[in-house]
Write a protein that holds these residues in place. Structure first.
Motif: not given
Length: 473
Positions: A60-61, A287-292
């Motif tokens: 989430l960072l 975003s709530t899921a940046p890596f996704s």
């Protein structure tokens, strides 16, 4: 040296041999050949540090700091320098005194029983409360793979299971702890490195957005983003706390601490930069899921959420495995000195079993409370408290290093490295103080109450120690 009023001993704590021979009841000695007592080598000790630093927060960072702009990467760089300074100080301290307990050992030797107890007490609170928080957070990622969060009791059972399985690995012995930690670290770093390295091939500078997105000014933006990132490096002490279970600790603890911190920093920085460059700034900030989102941009489709959820779940299970071990180590060291109940000093297969069991029980009760208390927010308050209690041992350990350097103790100071060690100790102390400031007023206020609650425990244990000394005399 502070006189704490406890039982007299042949020599004050700060005059004792820095590396006494392990007592007969410590089954983790190098000569032990019992099942499960294998000590950690450098690779596993490094994985312990990296695995405990990186939990689930990394996922989430990037979105958390995106509203400040790419200037937040400068905050990352500053924090990394502070964390490395702290890692180097722990390495120097462990080289001089390679006993299990880490900050507890250093604080007690420099300042006496009371300071040592405060380090052990605050660290212990941090570990079992954090384990509960990690398990609850992990259920959110598990729900992406298996629907368990629809009912609070199924979610609660899942959280308890996520705590219990790493505890079983700990109770099986250090060789199993090390194996789980090594596998979990590899499994969680592969997808993170995939995004970090693969993102460079999809990097678009136009996605970075403004250098400074807010109105805080450069200094304000760095400080604000640093407040979010400050606790990303908690766990640098992991190898020092478990020094008694590391092979050749005088050599390997320092190396593992620095290598683990550098490895975590590399993943943090490259991963954040890759997400910044693959996801448009406006979308990333919301975003709530940046890596996704980054995985979906890189490879297409909508499977990024599942992939990242799996990586996050592995990451948090690995962190639970490592923190469960650490939760027993500081009380173990304090119990050997009569400052915690003696049951905490019992080791089986290289692991303080009572400490592990108590941690599982306390974290489990807190987890059940989280799912039954409703929106009262007490669980969140307890988690907030750990942001303060985690830094107390850092302050005491770095202060101990400054004490050793300033006092000119020949058995504690390498004259050839005096200036360099002094600069590193001052930087690490400043970094630790910054961590306390970043915790916020509420965390410091409530954390001090938790810390002082331990004074009553110390008074009881010190009185028992004094009575035992009087009877033996």
């Amino acid at each position: 040296m502070h006189d704490t009023g406890t039982a007299p001993s042949p020599a004050p704590a700060h005059q004792q041999d820095p590396a006494p021979a392990p007592d007969a009841g410590d089954r983790s000695t190098p000569d032990a050949r019992g099942t499960g007592t294998r000590r950690f080598g450098l690779p596993v000790a490094t994985c312990l540090v990296m695995g405990n630093i990186i939990g689930g927060g990394i996922f989430l960072l990037p979105a958390s700091v995106a509203p400040f702009g790419t200037i937040s990467l400068a905050a990352f760089a500053i924090l990394t320098a502070g964390a490395i300074a702290l890692a180097l100080v722990f390495g120097r301290l462990a080289a001089r005194d390679p006993r299990t307990g880490g900050p507890y050992v250093y604080a007690r030797e420099a300042f006496g029983d009371f300071a040592g107890f405060l380090a052990a007490w605050s660290y212990w609170i941090t570990t079992w409360v954090s384990n509960a928080a990690l398990a609850v957070a992990a259920v959110g990622y598990l729900d992406v793979l298996l629907p368990v969060a629809d009912h609070k009791w199924s979610a609660c059972l899942a959280a308890l299971t996520l705590q219990f399985l790493p505890a079983l690995a700990n109770l099986a012995g250090t060789r199993y702890v090390g194996a789980v930690q090594l596998v979990a670290t590899v499994l969680k770093f592969l997808p993170l490195l995939l995004v970090a390295v693969g993102g460079l091939f999809f990097f678009d500078p136009a996605n970075l957005g403004p250098f400074q997105a807010g109105d805080e000014g450069p200094v304000g933006a760095v400080s604000a983003s640093a407040a979010i990132l400050l606790f990303s490096y908690l766990g640098v002490e992991s190898a020092a706390v478990s020094a008694g279970e590391v092979r050749d600790p005088r050599r390997n603890v320092g190396r593992a601490t620095v290598l683990g911190t550098l490895g975590a920093a590399l993943v943090y920085l490259l991963g954040t930069l890759a997400v910044f460059g693959t996801v448009a700034h406006d979308k990333l900030a919301a975003s709530t899921a940046p890596f996704s989102d980054a995985v979906n941009v890189m490879f297409g489709g909508s499977w990024g959420g599942t992939a990242v959820a799996l990586a996050a779940l592995v990451s948090m299970v690995g962190a639970l495995n490592g923190w469960t071990l650490l939760s027993a180590q500081a009380p173990y060291a304090a119990a050997k000195d009569g400052l915690f109940p003696s049951a905490f000093a019992v080791k089986r297969r290289g692991v303080p079993t009572v400490g592990v069991l108590v941690t599982v029980v306390l974290a489990g009760l807190l987890t059940v409370y989280n799912y039954t208390a409703g929106p009262s927010g007490v669980f969140e308050v307890l988690v907030l408290v750990t942001t303060f209690t985690a830094t107390v041992p850092y302050l005491l350990a770095t202060a101990a290093q400054i004490y050793f350097l300033a006092s000119g103790r020949r058995d504690r100071v390498d004259r050839r490295r005096l200036v360099r060690d002094a600069v590193l100790a001052a930087a690490a102390f400043g970094f630790s103080l910054w961590l306390v400031a970043g915790a916020g007023y509420a965390a410091v206020y409530q954390g001090v109450l938790f810390l002082f609650a331990g004074v009553l425990v110390y008074a009881w244990m010190a009185a028992r120690k004094q009575r035992a000394a009087d009877h033996s005399g």
